[in-house]
Design an enzyme around this catalytic site. Structure first.
Site, PDB file in Angstrom:
ATOM      1  N   TYR A  10       0.820  -1.215   0.000  1.00  0.00           N
ATOM      2  CA  TYR A  10       0.000   0.000   0.000  1.00  0.00           C
ATOM      3  C   TYR A  10       0.852   1.263   0.000  1.00  0.00           C
ATOM      4  CZ  TYR A  10      -4.246  -2.695   0.655  1.00  0.00           C
ATOM      5  OH  TYR A  10      -5.300  -3.555   0.469  1.00  0.00           O
ATOM      6  N   PRO A  88       4.767  -5.406  11.114  1.00  0.00           N
ATOM      7  CA  PRO A  88       3.595  -5.668  11.956  1.00  0.00           C
ATOM      8  C   PRO A  88       3.941  -5.761  13.441  1.00  0.00           C
ATOM      9  CG  PRO A  88       4.332  -7.691  10.882  1.00  0.00           C
ATOM     10  CD  PRO A  88       5.191  -6.589  10.355  1.00  0.00           C
ATOM     11  N   ALA A 159      -2.660   8.554   3.702  1.00  0.00           N
ATOM     12  CA  ALA A 159      -3.757   7.756   4.258  1.00  0.00           C
ATOM     13  C   ALA A 159      -4.385   6.980   3.109  1.00  0.00           C
ATOM     14  CB  ALA A 159      -4.790   8.661   4.924  1.00  0.00           C
ATOM     15  N   CYS A 271      -2.206   0.526  10.761  1.00  0.00           N
ATOM     16  CA  CYS A 271      -1.127   1.262  11.433  1.00  0.00           C
ATOM     17  C   CYS A 271      -1.435   1.885  12.788  1.00  0.00           C
ATOM     18  CB  CYS A 271      -0.594   2.325  10.481  1.00  0.00           C
ATOM     19  SG  CYS A 271       0.227   1.563   9.074  1.00  0.00           S
ATOM     20  N   LYS A 274      -1.094  -0.609  15.722  1.00  0.00           N
ATOM     21  CA  LYS A 274       0.274  -1.151  15.711  1.00  0.00           C
ATOM     22  C   LYS A 274       1.294  -0.092  16.155  1.00  0.00           C
ATOM     23  CE  LYS A 274       2.256  -1.124  11.302  1.00  0.00           C
ATOM     24  NZ  LYS A 274       3.450  -0.279  11.296  1.00  0.00           N
TER      25      LYS A 274
HETATM   26  P1  NAD Z   1       2.103  -4.217   2.857  1.00  0.00           P
HETATM   27  O1  NAD Z   1       2.017  -5.429   3.699  1.00  0.00           O
HETATM   28  O2  NAD Z   1       0.961  -3.827   1.994  1.00  0.00           O
HETATM   29  O3  NAD Z   1       3.382  -4.341   1.889  1.00  0.00           O
HETATM   30  C1  NAD Z   1       4.637  -4.776   2.315  1.00  0.00           C
HETATM   31  C2  NAD Z   1       5.259  -5.634   1.223  1.00  0.00           C
HETATM   32  O4  NAD Z   1       6.614  -5.930   1.576  1.00  0.00           O
HETATM   33  C3  NAD Z   1       4.571  -6.987   1.018  1.00  0.00           C
HETATM   34  O5  NAD Z   1       4.069  -7.069  -0.298  1.00  0.00           O
HETATM   35  C4  NAD Z   1       5.669  -8.014   1.306  1.00  0.00           C
HETATM   36  O6  NAD Z   1       5.612  -9.149   0.457  1.00  0.00           O
HETATM   37  C5  NAD Z   1       6.924  -7.207   1.029  1.00  0.00           C
HETATM   38  N1  NAD Z   1       8.122  -7.743   1.678  1.00  0.00           N
HETATM   39  C6  NAD Z   1       8.304  -8.072   2.980  1.00  0.00           C
HETATM   40  N2  NAD Z   1       9.553  -8.521   3.180  1.00  0.00           N
HETATM   41  C7  NAD Z   1      10.186  -8.498   1.988  1.00  0.00           C
HETATM   42  C8  NAD Z   1      11.497  -8.839   1.554  1.00  0.00           C
HETATM   43  N3  NAD Z   1      12.412  -9.287   2.420  1.00  0.00           N
HETATM   44  N4  NAD Z   1      11.792  -8.694   0.247  1.00  0.00           N
HETATM   45  C9  NAD Z   1      10.875  -8.243  -0.632  1.00  0.00           C
HETATM   46  N5  NAD Z   1       9.629  -7.891  -0.287  1.00  0.00           N
HETATM   47  C10 NAD Z   1       9.271  -8.001   1.021  1.00  0.00           C
HETATM   48  O7  NAD Z   1       2.481  -3.038   3.848  1.00  0.00           O
HETATM   49  P2  NAD Z   1       2.145  -1.465   3.691  1.00  0.00           P
HETATM   50  O8  NAD Z   1       0.753  -1.189   4.119  1.00  0.00           O
HETATM   51  O9  NAD Z   1       2.612  -1.011   2.344  1.00  0.00           O
HETATM   52  O10 NAD Z   1       3.094  -0.862   4.805  1.00  0.00           O
HETATM   53  C11 NAD Z   1       4.498  -0.875   4.666  1.00  0.00           C
HETATM   54  C12 NAD Z   1       5.101  -0.015   5.754  1.00  0.00           C
HETATM   55  O11 NAD Z   1       4.660   1.341   5.599  1.00  0.00           O
HETATM   56  C13 NAD Z   1       4.713  -0.420   7.174  1.00  0.00           C
HETATM   57  O12 NAD Z   1       5.800  -0.185   8.020  1.00  0.00           O
HETATM   58  C14 NAD Z   1       3.591   0.540   7.515  1.00  0.00           C
HETATM   59  O13 NAD Z   1       3.511   0.787   8.906  1.00  0.00           O
HETATM   60  C15 NAD Z   1       4.015   1.799   6.795  1.00  0.00           C
HETATM   61  N6  NAD Z   1       2.916   2.690   6.398  1.00  0.00           N
HETATM   62  C16 NAD Z   1       1.784   2.185   5.852  1.00  0.00           C
HETATM   63  C17 NAD Z   1       0.782   3.058   5.423  1.00  0.00           C
HETATM   64  C18 NAD Z   1      -0.496   2.549   4.827  1.00  0.00           C
HETATM   65  O14 NAD Z   1      -1.368   3.353   4.546  1.00  0.00           O
HETATM   66  N7  NAD Z   1      -0.675   1.268   4.603  1.00  0.00           N
HETATM   67  C19 NAD Z   1       0.962   4.440   5.518  1.00  0.00           C
HETATM   68  C20 NAD Z   1       2.156   4.915   6.059  1.00  0.00           C
HETATM   69  C21 NAD Z   1       3.132   4.042   6.490  1.00  0.00           C
HETATM   70  C1  UGA Z   2      -3.367   6.815   8.902  1.00  0.00           C
HETATM   71  C2  UGA Z   2      -2.865   8.254   8.928  1.00  0.00           C
HETATM   72  O1  UGA Z   2      -3.956   9.137   8.680  1.00  0.00           O
HETATM   73  C3  UGA Z   2      -1.782   8.464   7.882  1.00  0.00           C
HETATM   74  O2  UGA Z   2      -1.255   9.789   7.990  1.00  0.00           O
HETATM   75  C4  UGA Z   2      -0.667   7.444   8.100  1.00  0.00           C
HETATM   76  O3  UGA Z   2       0.317   7.571   7.103  1.00  0.00           O
HETATM   77  C5  UGA Z   2      -1.254   6.048   8.055  1.00  0.00           C
HETATM   78  O4  UGA Z   2      -2.278   5.928   9.075  1.00  0.00           O
HETATM   79  C6  UGA Z   2      -0.246   4.980   8.353  1.00  0.00           C
HETATM   80  O5  UGA Z   2       0.745   5.224   9.007  1.00  0.00           O
HETATM   81  O6  UGA Z   2      -0.564   3.867   7.943  1.00  0.00           O
HETATM   82  P1  UGA Z   2      -5.036   5.423   7.377  1.00  0.00           P
HETATM   83  O7  UGA Z   2      -4.995   4.451   8.505  1.00  0.00           O
HETATM   84  O8  UGA Z   2      -4.788   4.919   6.001  1.00  0.00           O
HETATM   85  O9  UGA Z   2      -3.976   6.590   7.631  1.00  0.00           O
HETATM   86  O10 UGA Z   2      -6.451   6.157   7.344  1.00  0.00           O
HETATM   87  P2  UGA Z   2      -7.114   7.281   8.279  1.00  0.00           P
HETATM   88  O11 UGA Z   2      -7.859   8.208   7.409  1.00  0.00           O
HETATM   89  O12 UGA Z   2      -6.163   7.868   9.233  1.00  0.00           O
HETATM   90  O13 UGA Z   2      -8.192   6.435   9.085  1.00  0.00           O
HETATM   91  C7  UGA Z   2      -7.797   5.504  10.085  1.00  0.00           C
HETATM   92  C8  UGA Z   2      -9.035   5.014  10.810  1.00  0.00           C
HETATM   93  O14 UGA Z   2      -9.576   6.049  11.637  1.00  0.00           O
HETATM   94  C9  UGA Z   2     -10.168   4.589   9.864  1.00  0.00           C
HETATM   95  O15 UGA Z   2     -10.803   3.448  10.380  1.00  0.00           O
HETATM   96  C10 UGA Z   2     -11.092   5.789   9.889  1.00  0.00           C
HETATM   97  O16 UGA Z   2     -12.399   5.471   9.584  1.00  0.00           O
HETATM   98  C11 UGA Z   2     -10.943   6.233  11.335  1.00  0.00           C
HETATM   99  N1  UGA Z   2     -11.284   7.646  11.558  1.00  0.00           N
HETATM  100  C12 UGA Z   2     -10.567   8.630  10.952  1.00  0.00           C
HETATM  101  C13 UGA Z   2     -12.319   7.965  12.430  1.00  0.00           C
HETATM  102  O17 UGA Z   2     -12.971   7.076  13.014  1.00  0.00           O
HETATM  103  N2  UGA Z   2     -12.606   9.284  12.660  1.00  0.00           N
HETATM  104  C14 UGA Z   2     -11.905  10.299  12.071  1.00  0.00           C
HETATM  105  O18 UGA Z   2     -12.217  11.477  12.330  1.00  0.00           O
HETATM  106  C15 UGA Z   2     -10.861   9.945  11.185  1.00  0.00           C
END
Ligand code: NAD
Ligand code: UGA
Length: 452
Positions: A10, A88, A159, A271, A274
């Site tokens: 993502y 995670p 987000a 996130c 976690k």
């Molecule tokens: P995700 O699980 O969608 O993607 C992670 C990918 O990494 C997986 O496809 C997995 O197969 C791959 N991977 C793991 N180990 C590997 C390796 N050794 N070699 C190659 N590929 C490998 O995770 P995500 O949601 O993209 O989140 C990634 C990081 O970004 C996390 O630390 C998360 O906290 C952070 N983050 C996520 C979001 C979000 O909106 N999802 C926003 C901000 C920050």
């Molecule tokens: C959140 C942060 O907003 C991002 O800045 C950050 O990068 C990301 O986590 C991350 O580290 O993964 P995200 O979880 O994708 O983004 O989505 P949000 O819009 O923050 O919503 C999180 C949860 O809170 C959802 O379930 C949403 O419905 C809920 N929420 C959000 C509420 O219940 N009330 C609100 O006012 C806002």
């Protein structure tokens, strides 16, 4: 310049697609060990649903944006290596249930050390505990064959559901690095990548530890606002105040601000929980139990809010939902994403099933198999859990509807038609406060929302 990103999830997918789109002179390769995911990135149906993502990926793919499983080759070719693997919560051993599981980060560091054939800039994109850069540097130093590596922290703040807009004009880009001559050059190199489209005054540079910690703190503050307003939602229900009116009244104070004050069935997503648990673990590790307890209460309040929603449904339905049909509308953790990680819907469905209800879920983007696996566990079956292919189908013959995700299509449903097909008295519980409760009551529904 060549960039590679390890982790095509993502974060890795959308952020790299944005760099490729905004800096066509940079070659961007996104690699992952998950071959199915890479195949999906190379297909017509991308592995993640995110508004606007398709256009950007399909516009750059095969030009300066490539998806591949060749991790080693990508490491060799790249000047800058982003690490966007998952981090995670640890489920085993020391820190289980709180600390971040850094096994994927460590494994990537070892792979980079093994396959790099020259100096590289390594960018932590994943969310990690403060001081992780030290671990990465140690591993690189112990295994590298004399090559110089600079490690930067560049946490992602997008987000889900609004990722492309967030990436197009971020509030800020944060880059942390060492204040050494080599570190300063690395910081400047990464600043220049973002400066292709992000105004310079939105690019903040700090030391490594401030950058790493700021990511956890940003998520903790955002989640704290949701738990704060959710705690007040319970008081509103007890007193007759309306939580949206309270949120509006307090949010008009510019010192408080109006964003992230939407009361809900509870925050979900991969996130918030976690990262707060990780912050809690760090505070405990550094001998700060009071600080740890303060932040842990944000997660506890969220768990309580999810349980409170399910128990309110049971209470309203004359204290029993056994064999009653409940339509759960929405399963993703928020609208405009197919991501279900930590979705409040999982807890709500499980609580209702534990009360022997028949639960019928409908979500516009989450496949049926995913819903079953999330609620029951992979491969398990439970005839009381069903998945419908429309909201109308889910609600047919139901005793109650629970709105759990705020998908726009739920606002546009013909509720008079739905009401006519339901068991009477028909209940609706709006876990997102997206519906006009007064109008629903006019139709005949017994309607309630969160904090109202
Ligand atoms: P995700 O699980 O969608 O993607 C992670 C990918 O990494 C997986 O496809 C997995 O197969 C791959 N991977 C793991 N180990 C590997 C390796 N050794 N070699 C190659 N590929 C490998 O995770 P995500 O949601 O993209 O989140 C990634 C990081 O970004 C996390 O630390 C998360 O906290 C952070 N983050 C996520 C979001 C979000 O909106 N999802 C926003 C901000 C920050
Ligand atoms: C959140 C942060 O907003 C991002 O800045 C950050 O990068 C990301 O986590 C991350 O580290 O993964 P995200 O979880 O994708 O983004 O989505 P949000 O819009 O923050 O919503 C999180 C949860 O809170 C959802 O379930 C949403 O419905 C809920 N929420 C959000 C509420 O219940 N009330 C609100 O006012 C806002």
């Amino acid at each position: 310049m060549k960039i590679c990103c390890i982790g095509a999830g993502y974060v890795g997918g959308p952020t790299m697609a944005m760099i490729a789109a905004k800096a066509p002179h940079i070659e961007v390769k996104v690699v992952d060990m998950n071959a199915a995911r890479i195949a999906a990135w190379n297909s017509d149906t991308l592995p993640i649903y995110e508004p606007g993502l398709d256009e950007v990926v399909k516009g750059r793919r095969g030009k300066n944006l490539h998806f591949s499983t060749d991790v080693h080759g990508a490491i060799k070719a790249a000047d800058i290596i982003f690490v966007a693997v998952n981090t995670p919560t640890k489920t085993y051993g020391i820190g289980a249930g709180r600390a971040a599981d850094l096994r994927f980060i460590e494994s990537v560091a070892r792979t980079i050390a093994e396959h790099a054939n020259g100096p590289k800039i390594i960018v932590e994109k994943s969310t990690i505990p403060v001081k992780t850069a030290e671990t990465i540097k140690d591993i690189l130093a112990a295994n590298a064959r004399g090559f110089k590596f600079e490690v930067l922290s560049n946490p992602e703040f997008l987000a889900e559901g609004t990722a492309m807009a967030d990436l197009t004009l971020p509030d800020r880009v944060l880059i942390g690095g060492e204040r050494t001559p080599g570190g300063e050059i690395a910081i400047k190199t990464l600043v220049d990548v973002y400066a292709n489209w992000v105004p310079r005054d939105r690019i903040i540079t700090t030391n490594l530890w401030s950058s790493e910690l700021s990511k956890l703190v940003a998520n903790a503050f955002l989640a704290q606002r949701i738990s704060s307003i959710n705690s007040i939602s319970a008081l509103c229900e007890a007193t007759g105040a309306d939580v949206d009116e309270v949120a509006n009244a307090i949010g008009r104070d510019t010192r408080i601000g109006s964003k992230f004050l939407k009361a809900s069935v509870g925050f979900g997503g991969s996130c918030f929980q976690k990262d707060i648990l990780n912050l809690v673990y760090l505070c405990e590790h550094f001998g700060l139990p009071e600080v740890a307890a303060y932040w842990e209460s944000v997660v506890k309040m969220n768990d309580w809010q999810k349980r409170r929603f399910a128990s309110r449904i049971v209470r309203s339905l004359f204290n029993t939902v056994a064999d009653k049909k409940i339509a759960v509308l929405g399963f993703a953790f928020k609208k405009d994403t197919n991501d279900t990680r930590e979705s409040a819907a999982i807890a709500v469905c499980r609580d209702l099933l534990a009360e022997q209800a028949r639960v019928v879920v409908y979500d516009p983007k989450v496949p049926a198999d995913e819903i079953r696996a999330d609620v029951l566990g992979k491969g398990r079956e439970e005839p009381r859990l069903m998945v419908a292919s429309s909201a109308y189908e889910a609600a047919q013959g139901a005793h109650a509807i629970a709105i759990v995700t705020e998908w726009d299509e739920f606002k546009r449903l013909d509720y008079a038609k739905i009401f006519a097909g339901m068991q009477q008295p028909a209940f609706i519980f709006d876990g997102r406060n997206i519906l006009d409760l007064a109008r629903l009551r006019e139709i005949g529904f017994r309607a309630s929302g969160i904090g109202k």
